[in-house]
Design an enzyme around this catalytic site. Structure first.
Site, short mmCIF file in Angstrom:
data_model
loop_
_atom_site.label_atom_id
_atom_site.label_comp_id
_atom_site.label_asym_id
_atom_site.label_seq_id
_atom_site.Cartn_x
_atom_site.Cartn_y
_atom_site.Cartn_z
N SER A 1 -125.72 101.39 72.86
CA SER A 1 -126.09 102.80 72.84
C SER A 1 -126.04 103.37 71.42
CB SER A 1 -125.14 103.60 73.73
OG SER A 1 -125.43 104.96 73.64
N GLY B 1 -126.46 108.13 73.64
CA GLY B 1 -125.56 108.96 74.42
C GLY B 1 -126.14 110.34 74.73
N GLY C 1 -122.37 111.80 65.52
CA GLY C 1 -121.85 112.95 66.25
C GLY C 1 -122.65 113.28 67.49
N ASN D 1 -126.11 106.14 78.67
CA ASN D 1 -124.78 106.40 78.13
C ASN D 1 -124.54 107.90 78.21
OD1 ASN D 1 -123.00 107.23 75.72
ND2 ASN D 1 -122.67 105.02 75.80
N CYS E 1 -116.29 107.82 71.80
CA CYS E 1 -116.99 108.17 70.56
C CYS E 1 -115.99 108.72 69.56
CB CYS E 1 -118.09 109.19 70.81
SG CYS E 1 -118.89 109.68 69.27
N GLY F 1 -120.22 94.18 69.56
CA GLY F 1 -119.46 94.38 68.33
C GLY F 1 -119.94 93.38 67.30
N THR G 1 -125.92 97.19 65.77
CA THR G 1 -126.25 97.30 64.35
C THR G 1 -127.35 96.32 63.94
OG1 THR G 1 -124.01 98.04 63.93
CG2 THR G 1 -125.22 97.19 62.05
#
Lengths: 277, 303
Positions: B21, B46, B72, B99, B130, B243, B266
């Site tokens: 997400s 999200g 954010g 999400n 988050c 991750g 990523t």
């Protein structure tokens, strides 16, 4: 559509104290490229530095199928980029973003570039020339050796004025001072600009004071380059907020939304951007 | 033939490769590079009840083999998502995992209700982790009681599979995993970003606009693998592992540690085709080593 893959470095040469010019053979990418767009390149094949680097298109040669990048070495990524040799393979994505658009009302155009911000203005200047639109280009840099591309512009037979902070070449002072003089004297009807935020901020004050419309190309730390990660945002006025051409926004805060520099920009209408200090 | 299908807490997926997400937008961003039909699932950015502007810039900073972000939770809100983003995603034969995040239990409940009533949502991933928002987010995920309460509220308001996305920024993640399992989670997403920061020594100031941010990328992979390993053996829930997965080998590491499915995050920024490249690499691995069913590999490193 965008290309993403391996292309060949044709030239990568030093053209200034910290400046390099890289030409890349990438016909599929070049075919799609427009002035003001950028490419997202990997500077190494290992995981550090991890991210791609967004670099604006400085040259688009549709016949040869090459794009060129004029970039300044500012960190490890661009350092590694500067070390690539002709013949090397480069992992490149693009063209990305929304570039400059030339409105019908633009007849006497002022083009302003600050520092390495001159890079994306070259294909624009060429396009303006093709459309036979009258233009003056103002280039600002900290000193004479940091002025890049003035000769190249002169060879295009467009009017170029240079300013340097230390006066070592052309007008001594900021390019925004030059711009203000030019706006007062020659009354351009449109402008295009790219440069560091403090320069753009000052420029917007001037252009708003004189009611001059235009477009600015913005820069922000970028992640994906395709509008997914929302890292590279800039503040854009929302329609409900009062959008003052005169720039008398002091007092009531203007409502804004964050737009993506990578896909909503990097070129935005000057009237809609809000630049923070 | 290799069998790639997995079941993540009731969510049937044609293969174990999903998107993390916040790294894949709402799908169309990567459609020029990836056939979205090939993915096991798409986990979208999200979503909150009301639109959120997000944090001031800079929102991203590069670190050794990683990135820090402090976006954010910028998002257009649940109603906009249902009206504008879901119809696009419904064109694809790929389950959509939404999400969700909130500032209060009532926020989570309402977002859950609205998404459960919408067509084309296959599962909910509950973001209680988050690190970049003042209220809600990680504060729910770092207390066992609060994490369980959020998951409980979501559970009461939906029949969709509920995936709890946990924060690694805790002393004992196994305890929290047990708590959300009891509260009714169907699966766990491990891990969200690690809280970190970077200081510019020349300006002598933090680099990120929000000072701290979440660390992702290959730099965090060993931490994530360790957490999947620990939690998978302690809690009877399937795990969506993530991750710093850049390659098929990285993905397989998570599966061997106990993840049923994996999310690519990523890596999308560096290689926009990372998801499908990883899927292809998993297939090749299975063929090369005679693995008939991907499920044989889940937790295969335990003994």
């Amino acid at each position: 559509m965008s290309f993403c893959g391996i292309a060949e470095v044709v030239i990568n040469q030093k053209v200034g104290p910290e400046h390099y010019l890289m030409r890349i053979l990438a016909p599929e990418l070049t075919r799609l490229a427009k002035p003001g767009q950028f490419v997202h390149v990997r500077c190494s094949s290992v995981l550090d530095p991890l991210l791609r680097r967004p670099i604006s298109l400085h040259g688009i040669d549709y016949e040869r199928g090459t794009v060129s990048l004029l970039y300044q070495v500012v960190g490890r990524g661009t350092q590694l980029l500067s070390e690539m040799k002709p013949g090397a393979e480069i992992d490149i994505m693009g063209p990305l973003g929304k570039g400059f658009s030339i409105p019908d009302r633009a007849n006497r155009v002022l083009v302003i570039g600050g520092g390495i911000g001159v890079a994306p203005l070259f294909p624009l200047v060429q396009a303006l020339k093709r459309y036979k639109i009258k233009q003056t280009v103002l280039l600002g840099a900290r000193s004479a050796d940091f002025v890049v591309g003035a000769d190249q512009l002169a060879s295009l037979e467009v009017r170029v004025e240079v300013s340097t902070d230390d006066g070592s070449l052309g007008y001594k002072g900021f390019v925004t001072d030059l711009a203000e003089k030019h706006v007062k004297l020659n009354k351009p009807d449109y402008f295009f600009a790219c440069g560091p935020n403090p320069m753009l901020k000052q420029l917007l004050k001037i252009t708003r004071k004189f009611g001059l419309a235009g477009q600015v190309s913005l820069e922000e730390r970028m992640g994906c380059g395709v509008g997914a990660c929302l890292a590279c945002v800039c503040k854009i006025k929302v329609a409900s907020g009062r959008c003052s051409v005169a720039g008398v926004n002091e007092g009531a805060p203007i409502d804004f939304e964050y737009k993506k520099v990578c896909t909503d920009g990097p070129v935005f209408a000057a009237s809609e951007v809000i630049l923070d200090d | 033939m290799t069998e790639l299908a997995v079941n993540l807490g009731g969510l049937q997926m044609k293969n174990p490769v999903t998107t993390a997400s916040g790294t894949f937008g709402f799908g169309p961003e990567y459609a020029p590079f990836v056939d979205l039909n090939k993915l096991g699932a798409i986990v979208v950015k999200g979503i909150t009840l009301k639109p959120r502007k997000g944090n001031p810039t800079p929102r991203i900073a590069e670190t050794p083999a990683g990135i820090l972000n402090c976006i954010g939770l910028q998002n257009p809100g649940v109603d906009y998502f249902i009206e504008k983003s879901l119809p696009y995603l419904r064109q694809y034969d790929t389950p959509v995992i939404v999400n969700i995040a909130g500032n209060s239990l009532e926020d989570y409940a309402e977002v859950t209700r609205r998404l459960s009533a919408a067509e084309g949502v296959a599962a909910l991933e509950v973001n209680i982790s988050c690190p970049n928002v003042k209220e809600g987010g990680m504060i729910f995920g770092t207390s066992c009681t609060m994490a369980s309460e959020v998951i409980g509220v979501v559970r009461q308001n939906t029949r969709l599979p509920v995936i709890a996305k946990l924060s690694p920024n805790v002393t004992d993640i196994v305890e929290i995993a047990r708590g959300v399992a009891e509260a009714g989670a169907d699966a766990l997403a491990l891990i969200n970003t690690l809280l970190g920061m970077k200081i510019d020594v020349y300006s002598r100031k933090p680099v990120l606009g929000n000072i701290m941010g979440g660390l992702s990328g290959p730099a965090i992979r060993p931490v994530a693998v360790r957490i999947v390993w620990q939690v998978a053996q302690a809690v009877q829930l399937p795990i969506l592992g993530m991750g710093g997965i850049m390659t098929a080998e990285d993905a397989l590491e998570f599966i061997l540690a106990g993840a049923t499915a994996i999310a690519v995050g990523t890596a999308n920024f560096i290689n926009p085709r990372a998801t499908v490249d990883i899927l292809e690499g998993i297939k090749q691995y299975m063929e090369k080593y005679g693995v008939k069913d991907i499920n044989e590999l889940v937790g295969a490193a335990w003994n």
